[in-house]
Motif scaffolding. Structure first.
Motif, PDB file in Angstrom:
ATOM      1  N   PRO A   1     -42.290 -21.767   8.082  1.00  0.00           N
ATOM      2  CA  PRO A   1     -42.960 -22.019   7.154  1.00  0.00           C
ATOM      3  C   PRO A   1     -43.523 -21.588   5.901  1.00  0.00           C
ATOM      4  CG  PRO A   1     -43.551 -20.275   8.342  1.00  0.00           C
ATOM      5  CD  PRO A   1     -41.917 -21.277   8.967  1.00  0.00           C
ATOM      6  N   ARG A   2     -44.434 -21.811   4.929  1.00  0.00           N
ATOM      7  CA  ARG A   2     -43.944 -21.278   3.719  1.00  0.00           C
ATOM      8  C   ARG A   2     -44.711 -20.441   3.065  1.00  0.00           C
ATOM      9  NH1 ARG A   2     -49.497 -26.051   1.823  1.00  0.00           N
ATOM     10  NH2 ARG A   2     -50.877 -24.276   2.408  1.00  0.00           N
ATOM     11  N   GLU A   3     -45.259 -19.856   4.198  1.00  0.00           N
ATOM     12  CA  GLU A   3     -45.489 -18.555   3.440  1.00  0.00           C
ATOM     13  C   GLU A   3     -44.357 -17.184   3.569  1.00  0.00           C
ATOM     14  OE1 GLU A   3     -49.113 -21.149   4.897  1.00  0.00           O
ATOM     15  OE2 GLU A   3     -47.734 -20.502   5.857  1.00  0.00           O
ATOM     16  N   ALA A   4     -43.634 -17.447   4.410  1.00  0.00           N
ATOM     17  CA  ALA A   4     -42.672 -17.007   4.665  1.00  0.00           C
ATOM     18  C   ALA A   4     -41.405 -17.183   3.769  1.00  0.00           C
ATOM     19  CB  ALA A   4     -41.678 -16.976   6.537  1.00  0.00           C
TER      20      ALA A   4
ATOM     21  N   GLY B   1     -52.601 -25.886  -4.171  1.00  0.00           N
ATOM     22  CA  GLY B   1     -51.823 -26.884  -4.862  1.00  0.00           C
ATOM     23  C   GLY B   1     -50.220 -25.947  -6.184  1.00  0.00           C
ATOM     24  N   LEU B   2     -50.702 -24.323  -5.765  1.00  0.00           N
ATOM     25  CA  LEU B   2     -49.861 -23.257  -5.979  1.00  0.00           C
ATOM     26  C   LEU B   2     -48.986 -23.322  -4.697  1.00  0.00           C
ATOM     27  CD1 LEU B   2     -50.802 -20.962  -8.039  1.00  0.00           C
ATOM     28  CD2 LEU B   2     -49.453 -22.419  -8.473  1.00  0.00           C
ATOM     29  N   TRP B   3     -49.453 -23.255  -3.552  1.00  0.00           N
ATOM     30  CA  TRP B   3     -48.379 -23.427  -2.258  1.00  0.00           C
ATOM     31  C   TRP B   3     -47.763 -24.763  -1.731  1.00  0.00           C
ATOM     32  CZ3 TRP B   3     -46.782 -19.207  -0.147  1.00  0.00           C
ATOM     33  CH2 TRP B   3     -47.974 -18.184   0.172  1.00  0.00           C
ATOM     34  N   GLY B   4     -48.405 -25.493  -2.303  1.00  0.00           N
ATOM     35  CA  GLY B   4     -47.462 -26.736  -2.138  1.00  0.00           C
ATOM     36  C   GLY B   4     -47.068 -27.297  -3.251  1.00  0.00           C
ATOM     37  N   ALA B   5     -46.925 -26.470  -4.114  1.00  0.00           N
ATOM     38  CA  ALA B   5     -45.620 -26.331  -5.421  1.00  0.00           C
ATOM     39  C   ALA B   5     -44.650 -25.703  -4.855  1.00  0.00           C
ATOM     40  CB  ALA B   5     -45.901 -26.203  -6.946  1.00  0.00           C
ATOM     41  N   TRP B   6     -44.527 -24.772  -3.897  1.00  0.00           N
ATOM     42  CA  TRP B   6     -43.349 -23.678  -3.826  1.00  0.00           C
ATOM     43  C   TRP B   6     -43.351 -24.775  -2.638  1.00  0.00           C
ATOM     44  CZ3 TRP B   6     -40.508 -20.264  -3.460  1.00  0.00           C
ATOM     45  CH2 TRP B   6     -40.125 -19.733  -2.524  1.00  0.00           C
TER      46      TRP B   6
ATOM     47  N   TYR C   1     -17.856 -23.330  14.546  1.00  0.00           N
ATOM     48  CA  TYR C   1     -18.127 -22.331  13.574  1.00  0.00           C
ATOM     49  C   TYR C   1     -18.901 -23.288  12.748  1.00  0.00           C
ATOM     50  CZ  TYR C   1     -16.274 -21.270   8.952  1.00  0.00           C
ATOM     51  OH  TYR C   1     -15.769 -20.991   6.805  1.00  0.00           O
ATOM     52  N   ALA C   2     -19.103 -24.419  12.821  1.00  0.00           N
ATOM     53  CA  ALA C   2     -19.948 -25.504  11.367  1.00  0.00           C
ATOM     54  C   ALA C   2     -21.260 -25.156  12.100  1.00  0.00           C
ATOM     55  CB  ALA C   2     -19.943 -27.358  12.236  1.00  0.00           C
ATOM     56  N   LEU C   3     -22.178 -25.240  13.776  1.00  0.00           N
ATOM     57  CA  LEU C   3     -22.506 -24.866  13.850  1.00  0.00           C
ATOM     58  C   LEU C   3     -23.738 -23.086  13.611  1.00  0.00           C
ATOM     59  CD1 LEU C   3     -23.184 -26.870  17.135  1.00  0.00           C
ATOM     60  CD2 LEU C   3     -23.682 -27.405  14.562  1.00  0.00           C
ATOM     61  N   THR C   4     -22.424 -22.479  12.934  1.00  0.00           N
ATOM     62  CA  THR C   4     -22.743 -21.179  12.612  1.00  0.00           C
ATOM     63  C   THR C   4     -24.395 -21.258  11.611  1.00  0.00           C
ATOM     64  OG1 THR C   4     -20.774 -20.305  13.453  1.00  0.00           O
ATOM     65  CG2 THR C   4     -22.456 -18.968  11.474  1.00  0.00           C
ATOM     66  N   LEU C   5     -24.222 -22.257  11.166  1.00  0.00           N
ATOM     67  CA  LEU C   5     -24.689 -21.848   9.897  1.00  0.00           C
ATOM     68  C   LEU C   5     -26.662 -22.083  10.365  1.00  0.00           C
ATOM     69  CD1 LEU C   5     -26.438 -22.154   6.316  1.00  0.00           C
ATOM     70  CD2 LEU C   5     -25.651 -24.368   6.518  1.00  0.00           C
ATOM     71  N   PRO C   6     -26.925 -23.411  10.745  1.00  0.00           N
ATOM     72  CA  PRO C   6     -28.432 -23.682  11.253  1.00  0.00           C
ATOM     73  C   PRO C   6     -28.566 -22.819  12.830  1.00  0.00           C
ATOM     74  CG  PRO C   6     -26.316 -25.769  11.818  1.00  0.00           C
ATOM     75  CD  PRO C   6     -26.070 -24.078  10.915  1.00  0.00           C
ATOM     76  N   ALA C   7     -28.148 -22.548  13.209  1.00  0.00           N
ATOM     77  CA  ALA C   7     -27.830 -20.762  14.525  1.00  0.00           C
ATOM     78  C   ALA C   7     -28.427 -19.538  13.488  1.00  0.00           C
ATOM     79  CB  ALA C   7     -26.568 -21.277  15.294  1.00  0.00           C
ATOM     80  N   THR C   8     -27.551 -20.426  12.518  1.00  0.00           N
ATOM     81  CA  THR C   8     -28.258 -18.395  12.155  1.00  0.00           C
ATOM     82  C   THR C   8     -29.806 -18.449  10.969  1.00  0.00           C
ATOM     83  OG1 THR C   8     -26.572 -17.763  10.854  1.00  0.00           O
ATOM     84  CG2 THR C   8     -27.912 -16.490  10.283  1.00  0.00           C
ATOM     85  N   ALA C   9     -29.626 -19.814  10.723  1.00  0.00           N
ATOM     86  CA  ALA C   9     -31.299 -20.362  10.348  1.00  0.00           C
ATOM     87  C   ALA C   9     -32.346 -20.524  10.980  1.00  0.00           C
ATOM     88  CB  ALA C   9     -30.840 -21.580   8.985  1.00  0.00           C
ATOM     89  N   LEU C  10     -31.908 -21.095  12.318  1.00  0.00           N
ATOM     90  CA  LEU C  10     -33.061 -20.982  13.634  1.00  0.00           C
ATOM     91  C   LEU C  10     -33.603 -19.393  13.378  1.00  0.00           C
ATOM     92  CD1 LEU C  10     -34.454 -22.908  15.279  1.00  0.00           C
ATOM     93  CD2 LEU C  10     -32.154 -22.697  16.785  1.00  0.00           C
ATOM     94  N   VAL C  11     -32.779 -18.760  13.685  1.00  0.00           N
ATOM     95  CA  VAL C  11     -33.012 -17.571  13.867  1.00  0.00           C
ATOM     96  C   VAL C  11     -34.057 -16.982  13.016  1.00  0.00           C
ATOM     97  CG1 VAL C  11     -32.202 -15.272  14.342  1.00  0.00           C
ATOM     98  CG2 VAL C  11     -31.455 -16.725  15.085  1.00  0.00           C
ATOM     99  N   VAL C  12     -34.145 -17.198  11.694  1.00  0.00           N
ATOM    100  CA  VAL C  12     -34.721 -16.669  10.878  1.00  0.00           C
ATOM    101  C   VAL C  12     -36.138 -17.394  10.540  1.00  0.00           C
ATOM    102  CG1 VAL C  12     -35.305 -16.504   8.328  1.00  0.00           C
ATOM    103  CG2 VAL C  12     -33.039 -16.154   8.565  1.00  0.00           C
ATOM    104  N   CYS C  13     -35.998 -18.416  10.726  1.00  0.00           N
ATOM    105  CA  CYS C  13     -37.274 -19.734  10.912  1.00  0.00           C
ATOM    106  C   CYS C  13     -38.330 -18.814  11.706  1.00  0.00           C
ATOM    107  CB  CYS C  13     -36.799 -20.819  11.251  1.00  0.00           C
ATOM    108  SG  CYS C  13     -38.299 -21.697  11.690  1.00  0.00           S
ATOM    109  N   LEU C  14     -37.795 -18.527  13.305  1.00  0.00           N
ATOM    110  CA  LEU C  14     -38.378 -18.474  14.512  1.00  0.00           C
ATOM    111  C   LEU C  14     -39.250 -17.031  13.903  1.00  0.00           C
ATOM    112  CD1 LEU C  14     -35.616 -19.196  17.392  1.00  0.00           C
ATOM    113  CD2 LEU C  14     -37.987 -20.630  17.236  1.00  0.00           C
ATOM    114  N   VAL C  15     -38.077 -15.577  13.690  1.00  0.00           N
ATOM    115  CA  VAL C  15     -38.531 -14.960  12.857  1.00  0.00           C
ATOM    116  C   VAL C  15     -39.565 -15.403  12.136  1.00  0.00           C
ATOM    117  CG1 VAL C  15     -38.197 -12.304  11.801  1.00  0.00           C
ATOM    118  CG2 VAL C  15     -36.922 -13.261  13.120  1.00  0.00           C
ATOM    119  N   GLY C  16     -39.814 -16.015  10.792  1.00  0.00           N
ATOM    120  CA  GLY C  16     -40.631 -16.212   9.839  1.00  0.00           C
ATOM    121  C   GLY C  16     -42.084 -16.292  10.864  1.00  0.00           C
ATOM    122  N   TRP C  17     -41.826 -17.567  12.069  1.00  0.00           N
ATOM    123  CA  TRP C  17     -43.225 -17.987  12.537  1.00  0.00           C
ATOM    124  C   TRP C  17     -43.985 -16.627  13.389  1.00  0.00           C
ATOM    125  CZ3 TRP C  17     -46.145 -21.931  11.455  1.00  0.00           C
ATOM    126  CH2 TRP C  17     -45.114 -23.148  11.340  1.00  0.00           C
TER     127      TRP C  17
END
Length: 253
Positions: free
Chosen positions: A40-43, A105-110, A235-251
Motif C-alpha cells: 500500500p502506498r500509505e505504508a 496527485g501527490l499520492w499518485g506521484a509518490w 539464498y536468492a529468495l531471501t530478498l523477496p521473502a523479507t520484502a513479503l513480510v514487510v508488505c504484510l505488516v504494511g497492510w
C-alpha cells in the motif's frame, strides 16, 4: 546458447550474488517487484525498508552506489511524469508555497516514484550481476517459450552487429567530408538507413541459411545446463521473502 555476450549494465565480479544461478535471480527479482507493487502506498516506511534491502544486496554484490545511481537515470521520464501529477489530477487540493496541488496527485506521484525507483533499482542489480548469456539461460530454465528466448538471443547478438555497421557507415561518410548539419542532409541519412536495412536483411538471410545447413530444426542446442541447489534458491529468495513480510505488516498496520 552460443558465446558469452557482455553488456554495459553488467559489472564483472565474483560476489555471492554473481555466483547465483541466473534463474534464481530472475525469479527473486520478479517476486520482489511484485511485492513492492502490492505494498500500500500509505505504508511509506515499507519503501524505506525495501531500499535498505536493495542496498544490502548491492553491498553483497559489490556494486558501487555511483554505478547504481547512474543507471537509475533511465527513469527520468517517469520522474517527470510523476512531478506533473499533483498539478493535473482532480480531487481535494492542498496549498504549498503558493502552489495548488491535488492530494490524489501527490499520492499518485509518490506511488510512481517509490515503486518505479525500487523496481528499476532491482532490475539494475540483476543486470549488473548477470550477463546477457546467463539471463537467456535463466529464461530458458524458467520455461519461457523457446521461440521468445531465441528471438531475444538473436536480438542481443545482432544488435551489436547492426550498431557496428552503422559506425562503419558513419566513418565512411565522414571520410568523404560529409557532416549532417541540417534538414538538407536528411536525404543522405535516409539513404544510409535504407542501405543499413538492406544489409541487415541480407545478413539475416545468410545466417538463416547457415543455420539450416547445420541442421537447425526450430530449437537451439543447450550447451550449459544451469541448475540450482536448495541452498542457492533459499539464498536468492531471501530478498523477496523479507520484502513479503514487510508488505504484510504494511497492510496490517
Amino acid at each position: 546458447m552460443g558465446a558469452g555476450h557482455a553488456h554495459r549494465l553488467y559489472r564483472h565480479g565474483h560476489s555471492p550474488v554473481h555466483a547465483l544461478p541466473p534463474h534464481t535471480k530472475l525469479a527473486a527479482t520478479l517476486a520482489f517487484v511484485i511485492v513492492v507493487v502490492a505494498t500500500p502506498r500509505e505504508a511509506m516506511w515499507a519503501f524505506g525498508v525495501y531500499a535498505v534491502l536493495l542496498a544490502c544486496v548491492a553491498h553483497r554484490a559489490r556494486v558501487p552506489a555511483g554505478f547504481l545511481l547512474r543507471r537509475l537515470l533511465i527513469e527520468v521520464p517517469f520522474v517527470a511524469f510523476a512531478v506533473l501529477m499533483p498539478f493535473v489530477a482532480e480531487g481535494a487540493r492542498v496549498h504549498w508555497l503558493g502552489l495548488s496541488l491535488s492530494v490524489d496527485g501527490l499520492w499518485g506521484a509518490w506511488n510512481v516514484l517509490a515503486k518505479g525507483t525500487l523496481g528499476v533499482a532491482a532490475s539494475v542489480l540483476l543486470a549488473a550481476t548477470t550477463d546477457l548469456r546467463e539471463l537467456l539461460l535463466g529464461l530458458q530454465r524458467l520455461k519461457l517459450p523457446p521461440l521468445l528466448v531465441q528471438i531475444a538471443s538473436f536480438m542481443i547478438r545482432y544488435g551489436d552487429v547492426v550498431t557496428d555497421e552503422m559506425r562503419r557507415m558513419r566513418i565512411a561518410r565522414e571520410s568523404r567530408g560529409f557532416e549532417a548539419r541540417g534538414i538538407r542532409h536528411w536525404g543522405v541519412l535516409a539513404k544510409s538507413a535504407g542501405a543499413l536495412f538492406i544489409r541487415s536483411y541480407e545478413r539475416g538471410e545468410r545466417v538463416h541459411l547457415a543455420m539450416m545447413s547445420r541442421g537447425y530444426s526450430g530449437t537451439m542446442p543447450v550447451i550449459d545446463e544451469v541448475t540450482a541447489s536448495r541452498a542457492q534458491w533459499s539464498y536468492a529468495l531471501t530478498l523477496p521473502a523479507t520484502a513479503l513480510v514487510v508488505c504484510l505488516v504494511g497492510w496490517a498496520l
